[in-house]
Design a protein around this motif. Structure first.
Motif, PDB file in Angstrom:
ATOM      1  N   ASP A 105       0.897  -1.087  -0.042  1.00  0.00           N
ATOM      2  CA  ASP A 105       0.087  -0.066  -0.039  1.00  0.00           C
ATOM      3  C   ASP A 105       0.881   1.215  -0.001  1.00  0.00           C
ATOM      4  OD1 ASP A 105      -2.304  -1.448  -0.051  1.00  0.00           O
ATOM      5  OD2 ASP A 105      -2.657  -1.389   2.038  1.00  0.00           O
ATOM      6  N   CYS A 106       1.800   1.120   0.762  1.00  0.00           N
ATOM      7  CA  CYS A 106       3.040   2.307   0.924  1.00  0.00           C
ATOM      8  C   CYS A 106       3.610   2.458  -0.724  1.00  0.00           C
ATOM      9  CB  CYS A 106       4.094   2.139   1.709  1.00  0.00           C
ATOM     10  SG  CYS A 106       5.106   3.461   2.105  1.00  0.00           S
ATOM     11  N   ASP A 107       3.958   1.596  -1.094  1.00  0.00           N
ATOM     12  CA  ASP A 107       4.594   1.746  -2.638  1.00  0.00           C
ATOM     13  C   ASP A 107       3.247   2.115  -3.475  1.00  0.00           C
ATOM     14  OD1 ASP A 107       7.011   1.066  -1.836  1.00  0.00           O
ATOM     15  OD2 ASP A 107       7.114  -0.896  -2.336  1.00  0.00           O
ATOM     16  N   GLN A 108       2.235   1.687  -3.380  1.00  0.00           N
ATOM     17  CA  GLN A 108       1.024   2.109  -4.271  1.00  0.00           C
ATOM     18  C   GLN A 108       0.837   3.530  -4.185  1.00  0.00           C
ATOM     19  OE1 GLN A 108      -2.711  -0.040  -3.738  1.00  0.00           O
ATOM     20  NE2 GLN A 108      -1.636  -1.799  -3.893  1.00  0.00           N
ATOM     21  N   ASP A 109       0.766   4.169  -2.810  1.00  0.00           N
ATOM     22  CA  ASP A 109       0.483   5.589  -2.910  1.00  0.00           C
ATOM     23  C   ASP A 109       1.711   6.288  -3.363  1.00  0.00           C
ATOM     24  OD1 ASP A 109      -1.705   5.123  -1.356  1.00  0.00           O
ATOM     25  OD2 ASP A 109      -0.770   5.350   0.653  1.00  0.00           O
ATOM     26  N   ASP A 110       2.899   5.797  -3.225  1.00  0.00           N
ATOM     27  CA  ASP A 110       4.171   6.384  -3.807  1.00  0.00           C
ATOM     28  C   ASP A 110       4.006   6.533  -5.117  1.00  0.00           C
ATOM     29  OD1 ASP A 110       5.342   7.016  -1.301  1.00  0.00           O
ATOM     30  OD2 ASP A 110       6.828   4.984  -1.708  1.00  0.00           O
ATOM     31  N   ILE A 111       3.525   5.408  -6.009  1.00  0.00           N
ATOM     32  CA  ILE A 111       3.446   5.392  -7.354  1.00  0.00           C
ATOM     33  C   ILE A 111       2.160   6.162  -7.889  1.00  0.00           C
ATOM     34  CG2 ILE A 111       2.832   4.121  -9.498  1.00  0.00           C
ATOM     35  CD1 ILE A 111       5.441   3.378  -8.400  1.00  0.00           C
ATOM     36  N   LYS A 112       1.257   6.279  -7.150  1.00  0.00           N
ATOM     37  CA  LYS A 112      -0.131   7.188  -7.393  1.00  0.00           C
ATOM     38  C   LYS A 112       0.443   8.641  -7.274  1.00  0.00           C
ATOM     39  CE  LYS A 112      -3.522   3.909  -7.026  1.00  0.00           C
ATOM     40  NZ  LYS A 112      -4.653   3.279  -5.767  1.00  0.00           N
ATOM     41  N   ARG A 113       1.303   8.988  -6.352  1.00  0.00           N
ATOM     42  CA  ARG A 113       1.618  10.556  -6.012  1.00  0.00           C
ATOM     43  C   ARG A 113       2.390  10.813  -7.274  1.00  0.00           C
ATOM     44  NH1 ARG A 113       1.500   9.181  -0.489  1.00  0.00           N
ATOM     45  NH2 ARG A 113       3.951   8.726  -0.691  1.00  0.00           N
ATOM     46  N   TYR A 114       3.263  10.095  -7.705  1.00  0.00           N
ATOM     47  CA  TYR A 114       4.201  10.316  -8.537  1.00  0.00           C
ATOM     48  C   TYR A 114       3.614  10.503  -9.815  1.00  0.00           C
ATOM     49  CZ  TYR A 114       8.862   9.689 -11.399  1.00  0.00           C
ATOM     50  OH  TYR A 114       9.498   9.813 -12.223  1.00  0.00           O
ATOM     51  N   ALA A 115       2.536   9.631 -10.229  1.00  0.00           N
ATOM     52  CA  ALA A 115       1.919   9.812 -11.294  1.00  0.00           C
ATOM     53  C   ALA A 115       0.972  10.939 -11.409  1.00  0.00           C
ATOM     54  CB  ALA A 115       0.859   8.369 -11.687  1.00  0.00           C
ATOM     55  N   GLU A 116       0.368  11.321 -10.196  1.00  0.00           N
ATOM     56  CA  GLU A 116      -0.288  12.650 -10.040  1.00  0.00           C
ATOM     57  C   GLU A 116       0.620  13.902 -10.258  1.00  0.00           C
ATOM     58  OE1 GLU A 116      -3.508  13.249  -9.942  1.00  0.00           O
ATOM     59  OE2 GLU A 116      -4.053  11.395 -10.026  1.00  0.00           O
ATOM     60  N   ARG A 117       1.616  13.884  -9.807  1.00  0.00           N
ATOM     61  CA  ARG A 117       2.708  14.959 -10.129  1.00  0.00           C
ATOM     62  C   ARG A 117       2.933  15.177 -11.501  1.00  0.00           C
ATOM     63  NH1 ARG A 117       8.555  15.026  -8.237  1.00  0.00           N
ATOM     64  NH2 ARG A 117       8.501  13.309  -9.827  1.00  0.00           N
ATOM     65  N   ILE A 118       3.160  13.893 -12.100  1.00  0.00           N
ATOM     66  CA  ILE A 118       3.344  14.129 -13.611  1.00  0.00           C
ATOM     67  C   ILE A 118       2.178  14.741 -14.512  1.00  0.00           C
ATOM     68  CG2 ILE A 118       4.076  12.803 -15.751  1.00  0.00           C
ATOM     69  CD1 ILE A 118       5.809  11.032 -13.682  1.00  0.00           C
ATOM     70  N   LEU A 119       1.032  14.001 -14.009  1.00  0.00           N
ATOM     71  CA  LEU A 119      -0.131  14.478 -14.753  1.00  0.00           C
ATOM     72  C   LEU A 119      -0.270  15.974 -14.335  1.00  0.00           C
ATOM     73  CD1 LEU A 119      -2.783  13.892 -16.083  1.00  0.00           C
ATOM     74  CD2 LEU A 119      -3.835  13.182 -13.893  1.00  0.00           C
ATOM     75  N   ALA A 120      -0.164  16.541 -13.335  1.00  0.00           N
ATOM     76  CA  ALA A 120      -0.437  18.093 -13.012  1.00  0.00           C
ATOM     77  C   ALA A 120       0.587  18.682 -13.858  1.00  0.00           C
ATOM     78  CB  ALA A 120      -0.014  18.234 -11.538  1.00  0.00           C
ATOM     79  N   ARG A 121       1.750  18.362 -13.969  1.00  0.00           N
ATOM     80  CA  ARG A 121       2.744  19.013 -14.921  1.00  0.00           C
ATOM     81  C   ARG A 121       2.304  18.760 -16.266  1.00  0.00           C
ATOM     82  NH1 ARG A 121       6.334  22.738 -15.183  1.00  0.00           N
ATOM     83  NH2 ARG A 121       8.400  22.251 -16.173  1.00  0.00           N
ATOM     84  N   ALA A 122       1.876  17.833 -16.804  1.00  0.00           N
ATOM     85  CA  ALA A 122       1.455  17.542 -18.008  1.00  0.00           C
ATOM     86  C   ALA A 122       0.317  18.423 -18.498  1.00  0.00           C
ATOM     87  CB  ALA A 122       1.023  16.252 -18.569  1.00  0.00           C
ATOM     88  N   MET A 123      -0.744  18.474 -17.575  1.00  0.00           N
ATOM     89  CA  MET A 123      -1.983  19.415 -17.587  1.00  0.00           C
ATOM     90  C   MET A 123      -1.567  20.888 -17.796  1.00  0.00           C
ATOM     91  SD  MET A 123      -4.026  17.401 -17.921  1.00  0.00           S
ATOM     92  CE  MET A 123      -5.789  18.350 -17.964  1.00  0.00           C
TER      93      MET A 123
END
Length: 195
Positions: free
Chosen positions: A78-96
């Motif tokens: 779960d901890c690694d899942q959260d890390d992956i999702k936060r990382y993806a969200e950060r990239i998504l925010a940048r892409a947007m």
């Protein structure tokens, strides 16, 4: 008046009009037309490049969405899942933060045709959840309407063909790419159509 060319980044060349020079063997009208021809070619290249960047952005957003919903997330803590999702969200925010668009001028009939095509494709996407094989077959009949060499095994949807022929050429190209993306999605799911 003379047409000069200067270089900018990556060797691009933009025409300039130097009205102080009276040199040149062409008539003024011919020189102006030559400049306009060069500018028109640059505009078309700019449109193509912008469409390519728009497609690349869409592909990146699709990849980010796939990562966020990947089944591989179930295989990590779960901890690694959260890390992956936060990382993806950060990239998504940048892409947007990147906005790219090419506007296509349409008359009322072309607007209506595009609306009809979008309704067909929306219905197709919604039907994927009900029956992927039927949706794949329908997608192939839509694709056949977009090509000069249709797959003879799956036929062509004539209603879709009528609608797409009413669209602008730019819209037809985009629609064909959307359908290609859907067919690639079906291929990933290992879906085949009825024969």
């Amino acid at each position: 008046m003379e047409v000069d060319v200067y270089s900018i980044a990556e060797g691009s060349r933009l025409p300039l009009i130097d009205e102080t020079t009276a040199l040149g063997t062409q008539a003024p009208k011919d020189r102006l037309i030559a400049v306009l021809d060069q500018v028109e070619m640059r505009v078309e290249r700019l449109r193509r490049d912008t469409v390519r960047i728009e497609e690349e952005r869409d592909s990146l957003l699709s990849t980010l969405d796939s990562v966020k919903h990947s089944e591989l997330l179930n295989d990590i803590s779960d901890c690694d899942q959260d890390d992956i999702k936060r990382y993806a969200e950060r990239i998504l925010a940048r892409a947007m933060t990147v906005e790219v668009a090419v506007r296509t001028d349409r008359d009322p009939q072309q607007e209506e045709a595009l609306h009809q095509v979008n309704m067909f494709i929306d219905q197709l996407v919604m039907s994927v959840h009900e029956d992927t094989v039927v949706a794949h077959t329908r997608c192939q009949t839509y694709m056949n309407a977009c090509t000069s060499q249709p797959d003879p095994c799956s036929g062509t949807d004539r209603n879709f063909e009528t609608a797409i022929l009413g669209c602008t050429l730019d819209d037809q190209k985009r629609i064909k790419k959307r359908l290609q993306g859907l067919l690639e999605y079906f291929a990933k799911l290992n879906v085949t159509s009825y024969s």
